[in-house]
Design a protein around this motif. Structure first.
Motif, PDB file in Angstrom:
ATOM      1  N   ILE A  82      23.113  82.220 -74.645  1.00 59.94           N
ATOM      2  CA  ILE A  82      22.884  80.313 -74.313  1.00 59.94           C
ATOM      3  C   ILE A  82      22.090  80.466 -76.016  1.00 59.94           C
ATOM      4  CG2 ILE A  82      21.955  78.604 -73.219  1.00 59.94           C
ATOM      5  CD1 ILE A  82      21.503  80.507 -70.902  1.00 59.94           C
ATOM      6  N   ALA A  83      23.132  79.428 -76.371  1.00 58.68           N
ATOM      7  CA  ALA A  83      22.577  78.809 -77.929  1.00 58.68           C
ATOM      8  C   ALA A  83      23.630  77.252 -77.789  1.00 58.68           C
ATOM      9  CB  ALA A  83      22.819  79.249 -78.603  1.00 58.68           C
ATOM     10  N   VAL A  84      22.732  76.423 -76.264  1.00 56.38           N
ATOM     11  CA  VAL A  84      23.350  75.196 -76.814  1.00 56.38           C
ATOM     12  C   VAL A  84      22.543  74.341 -77.717  1.00 56.38           C
ATOM     13  CG1 VAL A  84      25.153  75.680 -74.946  1.00 56.38           C
ATOM     14  CG2 VAL A  84      22.583  74.926 -74.292  1.00 56.38           C
ATOM     15  N   GLY A  85      22.642  73.029 -77.423  1.00 61.86           N
ATOM     16  CA  GLY A  85      21.495  72.275 -78.553  1.00 61.86           C
ATOM     17  C   GLY A  85      20.466  71.990 -77.528  1.00 61.86           C
ATOM     18  N   THR A  86      19.150  71.399 -77.548  1.00 60.46           N
ATOM     19  CA  THR A  86      18.058  71.047 -76.905  1.00 60.46           C
ATOM     20  C   THR A  86      17.484  69.779 -77.617  1.00 60.46           C
ATOM     21  OG1 THR A  86      16.589  72.425 -78.374  1.00 60.46           O
ATOM     22  CG2 THR A  86      17.341  73.505 -75.687  1.00 60.46           C
ATOM     23  N   PRO A  87      18.688  68.725 -77.523  1.00 55.94           N
ATOM     24  CA  PRO A  87      17.909  67.570 -77.988  1.00 55.94           C
ATOM     25  C   PRO A  87      16.223  66.780 -77.937  1.00 55.94           C
ATOM     26  CG  PRO A  87      19.705  67.700 -76.862  1.00 55.94           C
ATOM     27  CD  PRO A  87      19.377  68.522 -76.804  1.00 55.94           C
ATOM     28  N   PRO A  88      15.598  66.251 -78.285  1.00 57.22           N
ATOM     29  CA  PRO A  88      14.449  65.407 -78.675  1.00 57.22           C
ATOM     30  C   PRO A  88      15.229  64.393 -77.116  1.00 57.22           C
ATOM     31  CG  PRO A  88      15.016  65.553 -80.663  1.00 57.22           C
ATOM     32  CD  PRO A  88      15.874  66.586 -80.007  1.00 57.22           C
ATOM     33  N   GLY A  89      13.475  64.703 -76.422  1.00 59.38           N
ATOM     34  CA  GLY A  89      13.843  62.929 -75.825  1.00 59.38           C
ATOM     35  C   GLY A  89      12.587  62.469 -76.742  1.00 59.38           C
ATOM     36  N   GLU A  90      12.825  60.657 -75.641  1.00 60.53           N
ATOM     37  CA  GLU A  90      12.084  59.619 -76.401  1.00 60.53           C
ATOM     38  C   GLU A  90      11.150  60.289 -77.010  1.00 60.53           C
ATOM     39  OE1 GLU A  90      13.224  55.967 -74.690  1.00 60.53           O
ATOM     40  OE2 GLU A  90      15.264  55.731 -75.122  1.00 60.53           O
ATOM     41  N   ASP A  91      10.575  61.198 -75.737  1.00 55.90           N
ATOM     42  CA  ASP A  91       9.002  61.519 -75.383  1.00 55.90           C
ATOM     43  C   ASP A  91       8.957  62.594 -76.550  1.00 55.90           C
ATOM     44  OD1 ASP A  91      10.209  63.881 -74.556  1.00 55.90           O
ATOM     45  OD2 ASP A  91       8.614  62.965 -72.336  1.00 55.90           O
ATOM     46  N   GLY A  92       9.326  63.489 -77.088  1.00 58.77           N
ATOM     47  CA  GLY A  92       9.994  64.538 -77.647  1.00 58.77           C
ATOM     48  C   GLY A  92       9.486  65.553 -76.947  1.00 58.77           C
ATOM     49  N   SER A  93       9.838  65.612 -75.712  1.00 58.13           N
ATOM     50  CA  SER A  93      10.017  66.859 -75.509  1.00 58.13           C
ATOM     51  C   SER A  93      11.652  67.549 -75.213  1.00 58.13           C
ATOM     52  CB  SER A  93       9.728  66.683 -73.633  1.00 58.13           C
ATOM     53  OG  SER A  93      10.829  65.928 -73.541  1.00 58.13           O
ATOM     54  N   ALA A  94      11.696  69.006 -75.285  1.00 59.07           N
ATOM     55  CA  ALA A  94      12.781  69.542 -75.684  1.00 59.07           C
ATOM     56  C   ALA A  94      14.188  69.136 -74.118  1.00 59.07           C
ATOM     57  CB  ALA A  94      13.285  70.351 -75.419  1.00 59.07           C
ATOM     58  N   ASP A  95      15.397  68.129 -74.408  1.00 54.90           N
ATOM     59  CA  ASP A  95      16.175  68.697 -73.361  1.00 54.90           C
ATOM     60  C   ASP A  95      16.732  69.535 -73.483  1.00 54.90           C
ATOM     61  OD1 ASP A  95      17.992  67.586 -71.278  1.00 54.90           O
ATOM     62  OD2 ASP A  95      18.626  66.129 -72.574  1.00 54.90           O
ATOM     63  N   LEU A  96      16.794  70.081 -71.196  1.00 59.05           N
ATOM     64  CA  LEU A  96      17.467  71.557 -71.243  1.00 59.05           C
ATOM     65  C   LEU A  96      18.759  71.490 -70.423  1.00 59.05           C
ATOM     66  CD1 LEU A  96      13.614  73.088 -70.468  1.00 59.05           C
ATOM     67  CD2 LEU A  96      15.054  72.959 -72.302  1.00 59.05           C
ATOM     68  N   LYS A  97      19.539  69.991 -70.689  1.00 56.13           N
ATOM     69  CA  LYS A  97      19.787  69.590 -69.524  1.00 56.13           C
ATOM     70  C   LYS A  97      21.159  70.565 -70.005  1.00 56.13           C
ATOM     71  CE  LYS A  97      21.825  65.801 -71.932  1.00 56.13           C
ATOM     72  NZ  LYS A  97      21.973  64.448 -71.696  1.00 56.13           N
ATOM     73  N   TYR A  98      21.176  70.995 -71.096  1.00 61.01           N
ATOM     74  CA  TYR A  98      22.732  71.560 -71.486  1.00 61.01           C
ATOM     75  C   TYR A  98      22.425  73.312 -71.661  1.00 61.01           C
ATOM     76  CZ  TYR A  98      23.775  67.514 -73.856  1.00 61.01           C
ATOM     77  OH  TYR A  98      24.182  66.235 -74.037  1.00 61.01           O
ATOM     78  N   VAL A  99      21.174  73.462 -71.344  1.00 57.82           N
ATOM     79  CA  VAL A  99      20.568  75.150 -71.700  1.00 57.82           C
ATOM     80  C   VAL A  99      20.672  75.338 -69.830  1.00 57.82           C
ATOM     81  CG1 VAL A  99      18.812  76.573 -71.272  1.00 57.82           C
ATOM     82  CG2 VAL A  99      18.910  74.992 -73.051  1.00 57.82           C
ATOM     83  N   LEU A 100      20.152  74.759 -68.471  1.00 57.63           N
ATOM     84  CA  LEU A 100      20.542  74.802 -67.314  1.00 57.63           C
ATOM     85  C   LEU A 100      21.839  74.889 -66.680  1.00 57.63           C
ATOM     86  CD1 LEU A 100      17.324  72.737 -66.227  1.00 57.63           C
ATOM     87  CD2 LEU A 100      17.791  75.171 -67.204  1.00 57.63           C
ATOM     88  N   ALA A 101      22.773  74.149 -67.689  1.00 57.70           N
ATOM     89  CA  ALA A 101      24.119  73.844 -66.896  1.00 57.70           C
ATOM     90  C   ALA A 101      25.158  75.161 -67.811  1.00 57.70           C
ATOM     91  CB  ALA A 101      24.476  72.923 -67.966  1.00 57.70           C
TER      92      ALA A 101
END
Length: 458
Positions: A82-101
């Motif tokens: 799994i090598a999709v993006g984990t863009p940062p959210g406004e609070d700095g956390s990594a967005d995992l929606k693509y990884v989990l999808a």
């Protein structure tokens, strides 16, 4: 072996191509049909030295394929990355929606045992979430299929990614079973023949290793920039200081070059994500918060020098900018210091003409037509009131300064990467400003004094 790489961005494409280079059957998958069509035509979504030729060679040999069909690619697959993006959210956390999808998609389509590997940079605990998504998808199908989840963080430097992958300093793999360890050891065997180490550990430790490594490097950069700013105030030369401390083997010479701040897709995002992870677990990363603060301030240092030199009167001046990407040998504009500097120049009423060997098409996505894009570095200098060196491309390291002087309206250089010799430029009649060396009269703490006076007056 047969492997699938989900995601054809920087990490996915480099990873898949390098595995194919050693003879492994690789399918790279992406949901973006246009990107896949382009890859079939040899058009890459990123710039990385040597990658285009390697992709072409392995496609021709039939070892590297591109597809949008995850269900087909996952069949009989030994390892799926799994090598999709984990863009940062406004609070700095990594967005995992693509990884989990992707994890769900794998669970919905896998037919036999495989190792599912997170290659994306993800927070500690992500592997457990990936496992849960796959288990839920299998349960909905009523399928009883064994699988393992592993973590295999990447340590690729943009501009040197192929060498980093083929000749790694180390390979870090987090596993939770002997079976997964054996599969991953077999996968990486071609890279171990020359003695490159593979380090197996538990999955949370592997996930943390990536963040800790990038945060440590970012810390060295911000520390040196902080020291450089103090050197300039005190009349010391940061270049000599760097040599003095870099000779200590405990410190070393890497990542202690002063400049205008780090950028790119990794350091800013990973520092923020680690700070956020700590906050979510009731802990404060005080050092990293300072690292981030120093870096944001450092991106304005070069503009501040420009403003001081011209007495704050910048409206109508023409500025030449050499370099737009956050570092040489890449077209990556993410978090690039050039964006901050150019924004400030434009806001002050300057016109900006810029040149970068590869990043200008990418820069247009952020800057549009707000600046002029020159055909080469010398064209950018015509009638310029000052030159700002923002990215240390090899093209800029030894220019003909007599030509530079003839082209410019005013002979002023602001060197954000300390690549020139002050004495040489001063002999040629240039006003030269760099980082961490006093090249102009500055009253120590002058800005603080001014701020205190304004506060008292109000």
């Amino acid at each position: 072996m047969k492997i699938a790489i989900v995601g054809t961005g920087y990490v996915g494409l480099v990873t898949g191509t390098c595995f194919a280079e050693v003879g492994i059957d690789v399918t790279c998958i992406d949901i973006d049909q246009k990107k896949i069509d382009n890859l079939h035509q040899g058009i890459l979504p990123i710039y990385e030295p040597g990658l285009e030729e390697m992709v072409s060679r392995n496609v021709e040999k039939g070892r590297l394929q591109f597809s949008t069909n995850l269900a087909e690619a996952i069949q009989d697959c030994d390892v799926a990355f799994i090598a999709v993006g984990t863009p940062p959210g406004e609070d700095g956390s990594a967005d995992l929606k693509y990884v989990l999808a992707v994890a769900r998609g794998i669970g919905e389509n896998m037919k036999s045992y495989g190792v599912i590997v997170t290659k994306s940079t993800v927070p500690v605990g992500t592997a457990a979430k990936v496992r849960a998504e796959i288990e839920q998808a299998l349960a909905k199908r009523g399928a009883d299929i064994e699988f393992d989840v592993a973590s295999n963080p990447e340590f690729l430097k943009e501009g040197a990614a192929i060498d980093d992958f083929l000749k790694p300093d180390r390979i870090v793999v987090g596993v939770a079973s002997e079976r997964a360890e054996e599969v991953m050891r077999r996968l990486y065997k071609p890279f171990l023949l020359n003695g490159h180490p593979i380090i197996f550990m538990d999955i949370p430790s592997a996930e943390m290793t990536k963040y800790a490594a990038n945060s440590m490097l970012a810390t060295k950069i911000s520390f040196m920039n902080d020291v450089a700013n103090l050197c300039e105030i005190m009349g010391a030369d940061v270049n000599k200081v760097r040599q003095g401390i870099g000779s200590d083997a405990r410190i070393g010479t890497k990542f202690i070059y002063p400049g205008i701040g780090y950028g790119g897709s990794c350091f800013p995002k990973d520092v923020k994500a680690l700070i956020k992870t700590a906050q979510e677990n009731g802990y404060k990363m005080q050092v990293l918060q300072a690292v981030e603060s120093v870096n944001e301030q450092q991106k304005s240092v070069l503009f501040d020098k420009v403003s001081r030199h011209f007495g704050g009167e910048l409206r109508g001046l023409k500025m030449a900018v050499w370099g737009l990407s956050f570092k040489p040998k890449t077209d990556d504009m993410r978090e690039a210091p050039s964006l901050v500097i150019i924004e400030k120049l434009l806001a002050a009423g300057c016109t900006v003409t810029a040149y970068d060997p590869v990043a200008m098409p990418e820069a247009r996505h952020s800057l549009g037509d707000s600046i002029v894009y020159a055909k080469d570095e010398f064209a950018a200098l015509i009638d310029a009131d000052a030159l700002l060196v923002v990215t240390e491309w090899p093209d800029f390291r030894a220019p003909n300064f007599e030509v530079v002087a003839r082209l410019m309206k005013q002979k002023v250089i602001f060197d954000g990467r300390n690549i020139y010799e002050a004495s040489e430029l001063k002999e040629l009649g240039f006003a030269y400003h760099c980082i961490g060396v006093r090249t102009e009269h500055r009253e120590p703490l002058n800005d603080s004094i001014t701020a205190n006076k304004v506060s008292a007056a109000s």
